[in-house]
Enzyme design. Structure first.
Site, short mmCIF file in Angstrom:
data_model
loop_
_atom_site.label_atom_id
_atom_site.label_comp_id
_atom_site.label_asym_id
_atom_site.label_seq_id
_atom_site.Cartn_x
_atom_site.Cartn_y
_atom_site.Cartn_z
N ARG A 1 -2.21 -0.80 5.48
CA ARG A 1 -3.44 -1.30 4.86
C ARG A 1 -3.21 -2.68 4.26
NH1 ARG A 1 -4.86 3.77 1.11
NH2 ARG A 1 -2.63 4.12 1.36
N CYS B 1 0.86 -1.19 0.00
CA CYS B 1 0.00 0.00 0.00
C CYS B 1 0.89 1.23 0.00
CB CYS B 1 -0.98 -0.03 1.16
SG CYS B 1 -0.23 -0.16 2.78
#
Lengths: 302, 151
Positions: free
Chosen positions: A253, A248
């Site tokens: 994430r 990410c």
């Protein structure tokens, strides 16, 4: 393994149900001697406003990252942190946090680098606990110090470095879990978030775009195995024995997606590239692709 | 050599730098709790507030001339903030700026150094991305003050 795995029909659908517990299970087991509940949030003050009774706080920025290198703490640092938080090597650790367990998954992934034997996520995280009107406490938690052994970090199984991604390019699948405007290169940061200082926008050639939050339901729990397979297997085309790398912006994430692929869908070889776009997008002599297409690896890149 | 701050702001910087590292977050939490609620006239008219999109959580602010005062560089400006309780760090930053800047003359607000957020000793504890949210609040406050002056 520490305490018994939760026997929950909802989790039976997943490849590794032992990696999840429900809010109800936590409510019943938070005082068990073999269990330590850990809160890990994006907002550094959220824990202080009220937490699961007895839960300790682990902050990604001050506890898990090193101040002197862009890296995670070493074996001695992790052992000290664990001991301070009252965690032994045989403790069952249950992690939960804000934003659909996004940062909790990141903390869990770091536990994984040290091979902690039993670490589970509380499905639905902080939001679900609060939505259910469960008890929050602002009592200062002072754990009894434990004696955690020094275990050296093993990055080989769950972590990918930039050179691993370069070797991976054009051979094996990559998943970009950022938002679509970050993937296409329109933005270098999340919508409504400040710029993180990346020189170029775009994505790593061949990476498929699957924003991480597609794996989370509205109530912050994980989507069903069927829904997850429709995304990762049918739509992206991941095969059972694929060697997969997710990334990410800084690796938080993509920890959420790493957890989904590894423990809910049972892909054996999944790594998180924590250097992610803040490294790749600033690096000299690495290829990028702009726009919505996955793109191809230029001949000169390898 | 760093530029001098207005007294009410300097006091806050001193408060934060005086407390030991492990108590700084507690102090920030106290600030987040003391952020005044919006006056009802603004609460009912959210369109008059500006969103600071650089913050990691929803934050809205408004800047006005002191009530019934004649606009000018020496006229005090009033600041109003709104942020949800689930965003304590953002509320804490807003509360610091409220306590430090509210009621200062317009010209003094414009002269606040842009490196203000770094002076509270929080950069070790709060990630750079979040600290930038506070910088963005300050930048927008200044821009609103300039717009008020040009109006």
């Amino acid at each position: 393994m520490g305490v018994a795995v939760e026997n929950n029909e909802e989790f039976a659908q997943y490849a590794h149900p032992e990696r999840l517990v429900s809010t109800q299970w936590v409510a019943e087991h938070l005082a068990d001697p073999g269990v330590v509940v850990v809160e890990s949030d994006e907002d550094v003050l959220l824990y202080e406003t009220g937490h699961v009774p007895g839960a300790v706080k682990i902050d990604w920025h001050t506890d898990l990252n090193r101040p002197d290198t862009r890296d995670y703490v070493d074996g001695a640092g992790f052992a000290e942190l664990m001991s301070r938080k009252g965690i032994s090597r045989d403790t069952t650790v249950v992690v939960y946090g804000d934003k659909s367990n996004w940062w909790a998954a990141y903390a869990l992934w770091v536990f994984e680098l040290f091979g902690h034997p039993d670490v589970r996520l509380m499905n639905g995280g902080r939001d679900k606990w609060i939505a259910e009107g469960r008890e929050l406490s602002t009592d200062r938690v002072v754990p009894e110090r434990a004696d955690y052994p020094v275990v050296e970090r093993d990055d080989s199984r769950a972590r990918a470095y930039q050179e691993d991604v370069l070797a991976h390019l054009g051979q094996n699948p990559l998943i970009d879990v950022r938002s679509l405007p970050e993937y296409t290169g329109e933005r270098t940061h999340m919508a409504e978030y400040p710029q993180e200082g990346t020189l170029r926008g775009g994505h790593i050639p061949t990476a498929a775009s699957v924003p991480w939050a597609r794996a989370a339901a509205e109530d912050a729990r994980f989507r069903s195995r069927e829904e997850l397979e429709a995304i990762y297997r049918d739509e992206v085309g991941l095969a059972a024995d694929d060697d997969i790398i997710a990334y990410c912006r800084i690796g938080e994430r993509s920890s959420h997606t790493w957890f989904v692929l590894k423990y809910l869908l049972g892909y054996d070889k999944v790594r998180n590239y924590d250097g992610s776009w803040t490294e790749w997008g600033n690096s000299v002599r690495v290829p990028i692709v702009l726009g919505a297409e996955r793109g191809e690896v230029p001949g000169s890149a390898r | 050599m760093t530029a001098a701050l207005p007294a009410q702001l300097e006091e806050l910087v001193d408060d934060f730098t005086a407390v030991p590292q492990e108590d700084k977050l507690q102090l920030l939490l106290e600030f987040s709790r003391s952020l005044p609620a919006l006056p009802s006239r603004l609460g009912e008219h959210p369109e008059e507030l500006e969103q600071v999109v650089e913050c990691q959580s929803p934050l809205f602010l408004a800047v006005e001339w002191d009530e019934d005062a004649e606009p000018g560089p020496d006229t005090p400006v009033r600041l109003f903030f709104s942020a949800p309780a689930e965003a304590p760090t953002t509320r804490g930053f807003a509360s610091i700026l409220h306590e430090g800047l509210d009621g200062l003359p317009a010209q003094q607000v414009l002269e606040i150094p842009d490196d203000l957020p770094e002076r509270f000793g929080l950069t070790q504890l709060v990630s750079p991305l979040r600290m930038r949210g506070m910088s963005a609040m300050l930048a927008r406050i200044k821009r609103r003050v300039r717009e008020l002056q040009d109006a």
